[in-house]
Design an enzyme around this catalytic site. Structure first.
Site: not given
Ligand SMILES: [Zn+2]
Ligand SMILES: [Zn+2]
Length: 292
Positions: A62, A64, A149, A242
């Protein structure tokens, strides 16, 4: 072993919480987990730098968690890294970073030629790992598991054992029995936290479709769930990171976690640092916001 939260936010930019990253230091080794926005600045704030990173572990691809990769590479080279950066990531890491590096190759060639400097420190060695990976060095044993996820095809949580202590970093995941198994009896569990009521209020204020927020929540761990995860893992200390969103009522988050988990709890902040050794975790530095 020292565990430092370098960045504790998510894709939402915040001046006090940078993008996701954590550093695990064991003896002379420094293992960086993810390279979110601002990671190189936070490494310096911690007293380290990109050149001292032994290896970069990626929980998943991802944006981020990966967005400052090129900055880490370039600034680490400027900070004196003379050997290629070693990266351990999920499948597709080679094609993903290969495409990025290809885009930057003309600049790298120009820089090394123009600055008359050896190119080795701009090199990258990528190792694609699966969910049963294990690495033993003279100072630390690292292993991982696949966490949940989805629809992201592969995401990892990592466990570090060193100095008679153990620390687990969840990566991004919803409630995951695999992560609970990896974290059994750990001294420190660093776990993501989805502050669902704060995010719901944000989404409502923005006028966005609340179904989108529901989808996002489904692949993260709510502040109630994370207490359950820590309790079921028997974690001796829980540190949250997070945060989605990065601003929230801390007292309410603690109350959520306390529904299931009674052990030591830290609401993580950027640069918060823990010593994990001999079966115990101690906070050695508060974060940028100054809470303990
Ligand atoms: Zn993620
Ligand atoms: Zn993340």
């Amino acid at each position: 072993m020292r565990v430092t939260l370098l960045g504790t936010s998510c894709p939402i930019a915040d001046p006090r919480r940078y993008g996701p990253a954590a550093l695990v230091e064991a003896g002379p080794e420094s293992w960086l987990v993810d390279c979110g926005s601002g990671v190189t600045q936070r490494l310096l704030g911690h007293g380290s730098n990109g050149a001292r990173v032994t290896g970069l572990l990626l929980t998943h691809l991802h944006s981020d968690h990966t967005v400052d990769f090129i900055q880490l590479l370039i600034s680490g080279w400027h900070q004196g890294r003379a050997a290629p950066l070693r990266v351990y990531g999920p499948k597709r890491s080679k094609s993903f970073f290969g495409a990025l590096l290809k885009a930057w190759q003309p600049e790298f060639r120009q820089r090394t030629a123009h600055e008359l400097r050896p190119p080795d420190g701009l090199g990258v060695e990528i190792v694609e790992i699966d969910g049963s990976w294990r690495l033993e060095t003279p100072h630390v044993t690292i292993r991982n598991t696949e966490v949940r996820h989805q629809p992201i095809p592969q995401a990892f949580g990592f466990r570090f054992d060193a100095d008679g202590g153990s620390a687990v970093i969840s990566g991004d995941t919803t409630y995951s029995p695999e992560l609970i198994a990896l974290a059994q009896g750990c001294d420190l569990l660093v776990h993501e936290a989805f502050v669902h009521w704060a995010q719901a209020a944000r989404v409502a204020a923005s006028g966005r479709d609340p179904a989108g927020a529901t989808n996002v929540q489904a692949y993260h761990t709510t502040t109630e769930q994370v207490g359950r995860v820590a309790a079921e893992a028997g974690a001796k200390h829980l540190a949250l990171t997070h945060f989605v969103p990065p601003r929230f009522d801390r007292v309410r988050v603690v109350a959520d976690v306390r529904q299931h988990y009674r052990g030591p709890l830290s609401i993580g902040e950027d640069l918060m640092s823990f010593e994990v050794a001999d079966g115990a975790t101690s906070l050695v530095r508060g974060g940028v916001e100054g809470h303990l």
